[in-house]
Each structure stands twice: as structure tokens, then as C-alpha cells.
Write a protein that holds these residues in place. Structure first.
Motif, PDB file in Angstrom:
ATOM      1  N   LYS A 163       0.572  -2.659   9.594  1.00 32.92           N
ATOM      2  CA  LYS A 163       1.937  -2.155   9.397  1.00 32.92           C
ATOM      3  C   LYS A 163       2.959  -3.230   9.727  1.00 32.92           C
ATOM      4  N   THR A 164       2.689  -4.007  10.764  1.00 35.43           N
ATOM      5  CA  THR A 164       3.591  -5.093  11.135  1.00 35.43           C
ATOM      6  C   THR A 164       3.640  -6.149  10.046  1.00 35.43           C
ATOM      7  N   HIS A 165       2.473  -6.483   9.484  1.00 32.12           N
ATOM      8  CA  HIS A 165       2.425  -7.472   8.405  1.00 32.12           C
ATOM      9  C   HIS A 165       3.147  -6.969   7.160  1.00 32.12           C
ATOM     10  N   VAL A 166       2.953  -5.697   6.817  1.00 28.45           N
ATOM     11  CA  VAL A 166       3.624  -5.125   5.648  1.00 28.45           C
ATOM     12  C   VAL A 166       5.138  -5.174   5.843  1.00 28.45           C
ATOM     13  N   SER A 167       5.590  -4.802   7.022  1.00 27.60           N
ATOM     14  CA  SER A 167       7.023  -4.843   7.323  1.00 27.60           C
ATOM     15  C   SER A 167       7.564  -6.260   7.206  1.00 27.60           C
ATOM     16  N   LEU A 209      12.411  -6.951  -0.057  1.00 27.19           N
ATOM     17  CA  LEU A 209      11.951  -5.826  -0.870  1.00 27.19           C
ATOM     18  C   LEU A 209      12.297  -4.508  -0.202  1.00 27.19           C
ATOM     19  N   ARG A 210      12.425  -3.464  -1.012  1.00 25.49           N
ATOM     20  CA  ARG A 210      12.872  -2.175  -0.501  1.00 25.49           C
ATOM     21  C   ARG A 210      11.725  -1.291  -0.046  1.00 25.49           C
ATOM     22  N   ASP A 211      10.554  -1.424  -0.673  1.00 30.16           N
ATOM     23  CA  ASP A 211       9.434  -0.565  -0.332  1.00 30.16           C
ATOM     24  C   ASP A 211       8.143  -1.180  -0.856  1.00 30.16           C
ATOM     25  N   ARG A 212       7.010  -0.506  -0.630  1.00 28.27           N
ATOM     26  CA  ARG A 212       5.713  -1.023  -1.055  1.00 28.27           C
ATOM     27  C   ARG A 212       5.607  -1.103  -2.573  1.00 28.27           C
ATOM     28  N   ILE A 213       6.311  -0.203  -3.263  1.00 28.40           N
ATOM     29  CA  ILE A 213       6.270  -0.224  -4.721  1.00 28.40           C
ATOM     30  C   ILE A 213       6.820  -1.548  -5.239  1.00 28.40           C
ATOM     31  N   GLN A 214       7.949  -1.991  -4.674  1.00 28.01           N
ATOM     32  CA  GLN A 214       8.520  -3.260  -5.091  1.00 28.01           C
ATOM     33  C   GLN A 214       7.607  -4.427  -4.738  1.00 28.01           C
ATOM     34  N   ALA A 215       6.866  -4.291  -3.647  1.00 29.93           N
ATOM     35  CA  ALA A 215       5.904  -5.332  -3.276  1.00 29.93           C
ATOM     36  C   ALA A 215       4.802  -5.445  -4.317  1.00 29.93           C
ATOM     37  N   VAL A 220      13.877   8.999  -0.979  1.00 35.21           N
ATOM     38  CA  VAL A 220      14.273   7.644  -1.331  1.00 35.21           C
ATOM     39  C   VAL A 220      15.268   7.084  -0.315  1.00 35.21           C
ATOM     40  N   ALA A 221      16.163   7.914   0.166  1.00 35.76           N
ATOM     41  CA  ALA A 221      17.145   7.472   1.160  1.00 35.76           C
ATOM     42  C   ALA A 221      16.459   7.015   2.444  1.00 35.76           C
ATOM     43  N   ARG A 222      15.309   7.594   2.743  1.00 33.85           N
ATOM     44  CA  ARG A 222      14.560   7.193   3.941  1.00 33.85           C
ATOM     45  C   ARG A 222      13.820   5.875   3.748  1.00 33.85           C
ATOM     46  N   GLY A 223      13.905   5.306   2.549  1.00 35.63           N
ATOM     47  CA  GLY A 223      13.223   4.056   2.288  1.00 35.63           C
ATOM     48  C   GLY A 223      11.816   4.216   1.760  1.00 35.63           C
ATOM     49  N   GLU A 224      11.463   5.447   1.385  1.00 33.23           N
ATOM     50  CA  GLU A 224      10.138   5.695   0.847  1.00 33.23           C
ATOM     51  C   GLU A 224      10.214   5.695  -0.681  1.00 33.23           C
ATOM     52  N   ALA A 225       9.045   5.637  -1.327  1.00 27.15           N
ATOM     53  CA  ALA A 225       8.990   5.638  -2.786  1.00 27.15           C
ATOM     54  C   ALA A 225       8.243   6.869  -3.255  1.00 27.15           C
TER      55      ALA A 225
END
Length: 222
Positions: A187-191, A199-205, A119-124
Motif C-alpha cells: 500500500k505504501t508503494h502504491v501510494s 495520478l488520481r487512482d489505481r485506474i490511472q496507474a 469518486v470524491a473519496r479518490g476511489e474509482a
């Protein structure tokens, strides 16, 4: 780099056990403790940790409400919800509030430590497919978020497409194939989507895509 952690739980024995587990790892350090949700927000505001281990059920203010407060205040700490109850309703409510992970309190110490690192790395820790299942099941049962206008207005048409497919649990490679783009471009679009929407990660998206109506829950298969 040391990951700084705050532990929020109303049981002192639980806090002590979690501190022992985390402080035993050279790359993890507990920088504060809280016994309820109000104190959790205050401690996290003061210490600015990387991760908050947040109990769901606490006095004065529960962990989900405290998580919502941290996100609303712009605190960058990632939240890992801890509970003894394995209920999908709690998972969904926690994700909507802004949590990045959800763990049971009987999680093995090594797995808990690794979850904090992830989670600290920004992953979910929850895959988008799991999140979508929860949203499809509970999105129409929980109170709707307060209206915020067109929260997606800052996105380009392509970024909306990418967000829609992300919410439908497609991987970057699958989105690339669907839109005839390279994986690097996706990946660029997601970022860009995460950055523009704060948003913090893809889950929040995925959660935001449901909350704004960009994606609707699918009817259950009969």
C-alpha cells in the motif's frame, strides 16, 4: 463534508434533472453548470469542484477533450463521464483522458449520487480487471499519447514492480504474496507511485503503465 459538483451537459433538461438529484442529498451540492466542453473547463477552473459530471458528446469541445484539459491544467476535480452510449471505446478514451468513472445517463438516481461520493473519496468505479480488459482490446487502436520521455524514471525498481503488477490487475494482497512483502508495504508503494506520477487512482496507474509500454496488451484468447 459537502461534495461540490459541476454538471456539464449540452441539454438543459438533463442538467436540471441531475441538479435535482444531487441537490436533494444533504452531502452533495451543485456549484456550477456548463453547456459545452469549453464552458465546462472554465466553470471547473472558477469553482474548483470536487467532482465534474461530464457528458461525452458536447459542442465546441467534447467531454473527453475537456477532461484532458482539466487534467493538463492540474485541476484536482475528479471526472465522472456520462453518456447514453455503452461503448468500450468511449470508456477507454475517457480513462486515458483522466476520468475516474463512466456512467450511463439512465443510471438510477441513488446510484448516481453514490458514484459521486465514491469518486470524491479518490476511489474509482471501474475495477483494474475491467480496465485491463479494455486496454488489451483497444490500446493498439487508438492514437498513442504524445511522447514524454521516461515518465517512470522517478520510480524506484520496486515501485516499477508494484506498478507492473497493479497494471496486471493484481490486488495489494496478491502483489504482497508475489513480491514477499507485507500488504501494508505494498500500500505504501502504491501510494508512492500515485504521488510521484501525479495520478488520481489505481485506474490511472493502469492506463499509464500501458501508455508508457511498461505493460503491453495481451493477445486475444482464441
Amino acid at each position: 463534508m459537502t461534495v461540490r459538483v459541476v454538471i456539464a451537459d449540452d441539454q438543459e433538461l438533463i442538467r436540471a434533472g441531475l441538479r435535482t438529484v444531487l441537490d436533494a442529498r444533504p452531502d452533495l451540492s451543485v456549484v456550477g453548470e456548463a453547456a459545452d466542453g469549453v464552458e465546462a473547463v472554465a466553470v471547473a477552473t472558477r469553482t474548483r469542484p470536487d467532482v465534474v459530471l461530464m457528458d461525452v458528446r458536447m459542442p465546441r469541445r467534447d467531454g473527453i477533450a475537456a477532461t484532458r484539459d482539466l487534467v493538463a491544467a492540474g485541476n484536482p476535480a475528479k471526472v465522472v463521464m456520462l453518456t447514453t452510449f455503452d461503448l468500450d471505446e468511449h470508456v477507454y478514451a475517457a480513462l486515458r483522458a483522466g476520468a475516474s468513472a463512466f456512467l450511463l445517463k439512465d443510471t438510477r438516481p441513488a446510484d448516481l449520487a453514490e458514484a459521486v461520493r465514491v469518486v470524491a473519496r479518490g476511489e474509482a468505479l471501474l475495477a483494474p480487471t475491467v480496465t485491463r480488459r479494455l486496454l488489451d482490446r483497444y490500446a493498439d487502436r487508438l492514437p498513442a499519447p504524445p511522447p514524454t520521455g521516461d515518465a517512470l524514471a522517478v520510480l524506484t525498481a520496486r515501485e516499477r514492480e508494484v506498478l507492473t503488477l497493479t497494471a496486471r490487475a493484481l490486488s495489494n494482497a496478491e502483489i504482497a504474496a508475489r513480491l514477499h512483502l507485507s500488504t501494508a508495504t505494498v500500500k505504501t508503494h502504491v501510494s508512492a507511485v500515485l504521488t510521484k506520477l501525479g495520478l488520481r487512482d489505481r485506474i490511472q496507474a493502469v492506463v499509464l503503465a500501458y501508455d508508457t509500454g511498461l505493460v503491453r496488451p495481451e493477445p486475444p484468447v482464441r
